[in-house]
Design a protein around this motif. Structure first.
Motif, PDB file in Angstrom:
ATOM      1  N   VAL A  27     -82.098  -6.263  75.235  1.00 14.00           N
ATOM      2  CA  VAL A  27     -81.640  -5.571  74.024  1.00 14.00           C
ATOM      3  C   VAL A  27     -81.063  -6.573  73.032  1.00 14.00           C
ATOM      4  CG1 VAL A  27     -80.052  -3.841  73.101  1.00 14.00           C
ATOM      5  CG2 VAL A  27     -81.204  -3.443  75.286  1.00 14.00           C
ATOM      6  N   ASN A  28     -80.231  -7.492  73.515  1.00 18.51           N
ATOM      7  CA  ASN A  28     -79.636  -8.502  72.636  1.00 18.51           C
ATOM      8  C   ASN A  28     -80.703  -9.350  71.954  1.00 18.51           C
ATOM      9  OD1 ASN A  28     -77.060  -7.654  73.278  1.00 18.51           O
ATOM     10  ND2 ASN A  28     -76.812  -9.161  74.902  1.00 18.51           N
ATOM     11  N   LEU A  29     -81.732  -9.720  72.693  1.00 18.44           N
ATOM     12  CA  LEU A  29     -82.819 -10.520  72.140  1.00 18.44           C
ATOM     13  C   LEU A  29     -83.555  -9.754  71.042  1.00 18.44           C
ATOM     14  CD1 LEU A  29     -84.589 -13.070  72.215  1.00 18.44           C
ATOM     15  CD2 LEU A  29     -85.961 -11.915  73.964  1.00 18.44           C
ATOM     16  N   VAL A  30     -83.893  -8.505  71.300  1.00 19.24           N
ATOM     17  CA  VAL A  30     -84.615  -7.694  70.314  1.00 19.24           C
ATOM     18  C   VAL A  30     -83.770  -7.487  69.061  1.00 19.24           C
ATOM     19  CG1 VAL A  30     -85.581  -5.400  69.860  1.00 19.24           C
ATOM     20  CG2 VAL A  30     -86.085  -6.562  72.007  1.00 19.24           C
ATOM     21  N   VAL A  31     -82.498  -7.182  69.222  1.00 16.82           N
ATOM     22  CA  VAL A  31     -81.619  -6.969  68.068  1.00 16.82           C
ATOM     23  C   VAL A  31     -81.471  -8.256  67.267  1.00 16.82           C
ATOM     24  CG1 VAL A  31     -79.252  -6.416  67.362  1.00 16.82           C
ATOM     25  CG2 VAL A  31     -80.406  -5.004  69.063  1.00 16.82           C
ATOM     26  N   SER A  32     -81.327  -9.373  67.948  1.00 19.52           N
ATOM     27  CA  SER A  32     -81.217 -10.665  67.262  1.00 19.52           C
ATOM     28  C   SER A  32     -82.458 -10.956  66.429  1.00 19.52           C
ATOM     29  CB  SER A  32     -81.003 -11.768  68.296  1.00 19.52           C
ATOM     30  OG  SER A  32     -80.976 -13.024  67.691  1.00 19.52           O
ATOM     31  N   ARG A  33     -83.628 -10.706  67.007  1.00 20.57           N
ATOM     32  CA  ARG A  33     -84.880 -10.921  66.273  1.00 20.57           C
ATOM     33  C   ARG A  33     -84.977  -9.997  65.066  1.00 20.57           C
ATOM     34  NH1 ARG A  33     -89.144 -11.378  71.309  1.00 20.57           N
ATOM     35  NH2 ARG A  33     -88.565 -13.496  71.924  1.00 20.57           N
ATOM     36  N   GLN A  34     -84.582  -8.743  65.239  1.00 20.78           N
ATOM     37  CA  GLN A  34     -84.639  -7.798  64.127  1.00 20.78           C
ATOM     38  C   GLN A  34     -83.685  -8.199  63.003  1.00 20.78           C
ATOM     39  OE1 GLN A  34     -86.871  -5.372  63.636  1.00 20.78           O
ATOM     40  NE2 GLN A  34     -87.772  -6.192  65.496  1.00 20.78           N
ATOM     41  N   ARG A  35     -82.502  -8.669  63.351  1.00 28.09           N
ATOM     42  CA  ARG A  35     -81.553  -9.140  62.330  1.00 28.09           C
ATOM     43  C   ARG A  35     -82.158 -10.285  61.512  1.00 28.09           C
ATOM     44  NH1 ARG A  35     -76.495  -8.828  66.421  1.00 28.09           N
ATOM     45  NH2 ARG A  35     -75.628  -6.848  65.703  1.00 28.09           N
ATOM     46  N   ARG A  36     -82.795 -11.231  62.202  1.00 30.93           N
ATOM     47  CA  ARG A  36     -83.413 -12.366  61.505  1.00 30.93           C
ATOM     48  C   ARG A  36     -84.559 -11.908  60.601  1.00 30.93           C
ATOM     49  NH1 ARG A  36     -82.726 -15.165  66.532  1.00 30.93           N
ATOM     50  NH2 ARG A  36     -84.909 -14.793  67.029  1.00 30.93           N
ATOM     51  N   LYS A  37     -85.379 -10.987  61.087  1.00 27.83           N
ATOM     52  CA  LYS A  37     -86.490 -10.474  60.277  1.00 27.83           C
ATOM     53  C   LYS A  37     -85.979  -9.762  59.032  1.00 27.83           C
ATOM     54  CE  LYS A  37     -89.818  -9.801  63.997  1.00 27.83           C
ATOM     55  NZ  LYS A  37     -90.588  -8.798  64.758  1.00 27.83           N
ATOM     56  N   LEU A  38     -84.963  -8.942  59.175  1.00 27.51           N
ATOM     57  CA  LEU A  38     -84.398  -8.231  58.028  1.00 27.51           C
ATOM     58  C   LEU A  38     -83.843  -9.221  57.004  1.00 27.51           C
ATOM     59  CD1 LEU A  38     -82.570  -5.371  59.947  1.00 27.51           C
ATOM     60  CD2 LEU A  38     -84.559  -5.111  58.443  1.00 27.51           C
ATOM     61  N   ALA A  39     -83.121 -10.227  57.478  1.00 32.73           N
ATOM     62  CA  ALA A  39     -82.554 -11.232  56.576  1.00 32.73           C
ATOM     63  C   ALA A  39     -83.650 -12.020  55.866  1.00 32.73           C
ATOM     64  CB  ALA A  39     -81.642 -12.179  57.358  1.00 32.73           C
ATOM     65  N   ARG A  40     -84.671 -12.399  56.609  1.00 27.39           N
ATOM     66  CA  ARG A  40     -85.780 -13.175  56.037  1.00 27.39           C
ATOM     67  C   ARG A  40     -86.508 -12.393  54.944  1.00 27.39           C
ATOM     68  NH1 ARG A  40     -88.361 -14.654  60.629  1.00 27.39           N
ATOM     69  NH2 ARG A  40     -89.581 -12.756  60.642  1.00 27.39           N
ATOM     70  N   GLU A  41     -86.638 -11.096  55.133  1.00 29.24           N
ATOM     71  CA  GLU A  41     -87.326 -10.248  54.154  1.00 29.24           C
ATOM     72  C   GLU A  41     -86.416  -9.799  53.016  1.00 29.24           C
ATOM     73  OE1 GLU A  41     -90.596  -9.572  54.120  1.00 29.24           O
ATOM     74  OE2 GLU A  41     -90.800 -10.878  55.855  1.00 29.24           O
ATOM     75  N   GLY A  42     -85.137 -10.137  53.108  1.00 31.53           N
ATOM     76  CA  GLY A  42     -84.199  -9.755  52.048  1.00 31.53           C
ATOM     77  C   GLY A  42     -83.852  -8.276  52.054  1.00 31.53           C
ATOM     78  N   ILE A  43     -84.024  -7.626  53.189  1.00 34.58           N
ATOM     79  CA  ILE A  43     -83.718  -6.202  53.309  1.00 34.58           C
ATOM     80  C   ILE A  43     -82.217  -6.042  53.521  1.00 34.58           C
ATOM     81  CG2 ILE A  43     -84.128  -4.109  54.655  1.00 34.58           C
ATOM     82  CD1 ILE A  43     -86.897  -5.325  55.311  1.00 34.58           C
ATOM     83  N   GLU A  44     -81.601  -5.250  52.672  1.00 34.52           N
ATOM     84  CA  GLU A  44     -80.148  -5.125  52.688  1.00 34.52           C
ATOM     85  C   GLU A  44     -79.676  -4.022  53.627  1.00 34.52           C
ATOM     86  OE1 GLU A  44     -78.188  -5.105  48.952  1.00 34.52           O
ATOM     87  OE2 GLU A  44     -79.639  -6.459  48.062  1.00 34.52           O
ATOM     88  N   VAL A  45     -79.827  -4.262  54.913  1.00 34.37           N
ATOM     89  CA  VAL A  45     -79.264  -3.393  55.937  1.00 34.37           C
ATOM     90  C   VAL A  45     -78.602  -4.284  56.971  1.00 34.37           C
ATOM     91  CG1 VAL A  45     -80.924  -1.519  55.638  1.00 34.37           C
ATOM     92  CG2 VAL A  45     -81.366  -3.293  57.315  1.00 34.37           C
ATOM     93  N   ARG A  46     -77.700  -3.688  57.724  1.00 32.81           N
ATOM     94  CA  ARG A  46     -77.028  -4.428  58.791  1.00 32.81           C
ATOM     95  C   ARG A  46     -77.273  -3.728  60.110  1.00 32.81           C
ATOM     96  NH1 ARG A  46     -72.084  -3.489  56.051  1.00 32.81           N
ATOM     97  NH2 ARG A  46     -71.435  -2.566  58.004  1.00 32.81           N
ATOM     98  N   ILE A  47     -77.363  -4.501  61.168  1.00 26.21           N
ATOM     99  CA  ILE A  47     -77.352  -3.962  62.518  1.00 26.21           C
ATOM    100  C   ILE A  47     -76.013  -4.378  63.104  1.00 26.21           C
ATOM    101  CG2 ILE A  47     -78.424  -3.902  64.786  1.00 26.21           C
ATOM    102  CD1 ILE A  47     -81.058  -4.721  63.458  1.00 26.21           C
ATOM    103  N   ASP A  48     -75.113  -3.417  63.204  1.00 21.34           N
ATOM    104  CA  ASP A  48     -73.775  -3.689  63.719  1.00 21.34           C
ATOM    105  C   ASP A  48     -73.717  -3.350  65.200  1.00 21.34           C
ATOM    106  OD1 ASP A  48     -72.754  -4.341  61.139  1.00 21.34           O
ATOM    107  OD2 ASP A  48     -72.570  -2.198  60.704  1.00 21.34           O
ATOM    108  N   THR A  49     -72.974  -4.155  65.944  1.00 24.66           N
ATOM    109  CA  THR A  49     -72.746  -3.884  67.351  1.00 24.66           C
ATOM    110  C   THR A  49     -71.566  -2.939  67.466  1.00 24.66           C
ATOM    111  OG1 THR A  49     -73.521  -6.092  67.912  1.00 24.66           O
ATOM    112  CG2 THR A  49     -72.237  -4.925  69.593  1.00 24.66           C
ATOM    113  N   ILE A  50     -71.771  -1.814  68.155  1.00 24.72           N
ATOM    114  CA  ILE A  50     -70.716  -0.842  68.390  1.00 24.72           C
ATOM    115  C   ILE A  50     -70.316  -0.984  69.858  1.00 24.72           C
ATOM    116  CG2 ILE A  50     -70.049   1.586  68.286  1.00 24.72           C
ATOM    117  CD1 ILE A  50     -70.907   0.324  65.565  1.00 24.72           C
ATOM    118  N   SER A  51     -69.130  -1.510  70.085  1.00 24.51           N
ATOM    119  CA  SER A  51     -68.673  -1.809  71.436  1.00 24.51           C
ATOM    120  C   SER A  51     -68.788  -0.595  72.356  1.00 24.51           C
ATOM    121  CB  SER A  51     -67.222  -2.285  71.371  1.00 24.51           C
ATOM    122  OG  SER A  51     -66.760  -2.599  72.651  1.00 24.51           O
TER     123      SER A  51
END
Length: 63
Positions: A27-51
């Protein structure tokens, strides 16, 4: 817009609904990859970790 991934409430969205248990490192790997893809594309959303709950996809609010 808010979507929790991997949380235990019935109205939540699951990434792998057919699996009973997914390793946390997967899960951590997939979320990390998605965060990088969103940032690279300039998409203004966040994936926040909810403890102890999962992840939340948050889009900015415009005034």
């Amino acid at each position: 817009m808010h979507t929790l991934l991997g949380a235990a409430r019935p109205d939540d969205c699951y990434t792998w609904p057919e699996k009973e248990h997914i390793d946390a490192s997967t899960v951590n790997l997939v979320v990390s990859r998605q965060r990088r893809k969103l940032a690279r594309e300039g998409i203004e959303v966040r994936i926040d970790t909810i403890s102890r709950d999962g992840y939340q996809l948050t889009s900015p609010t415009f005034d």
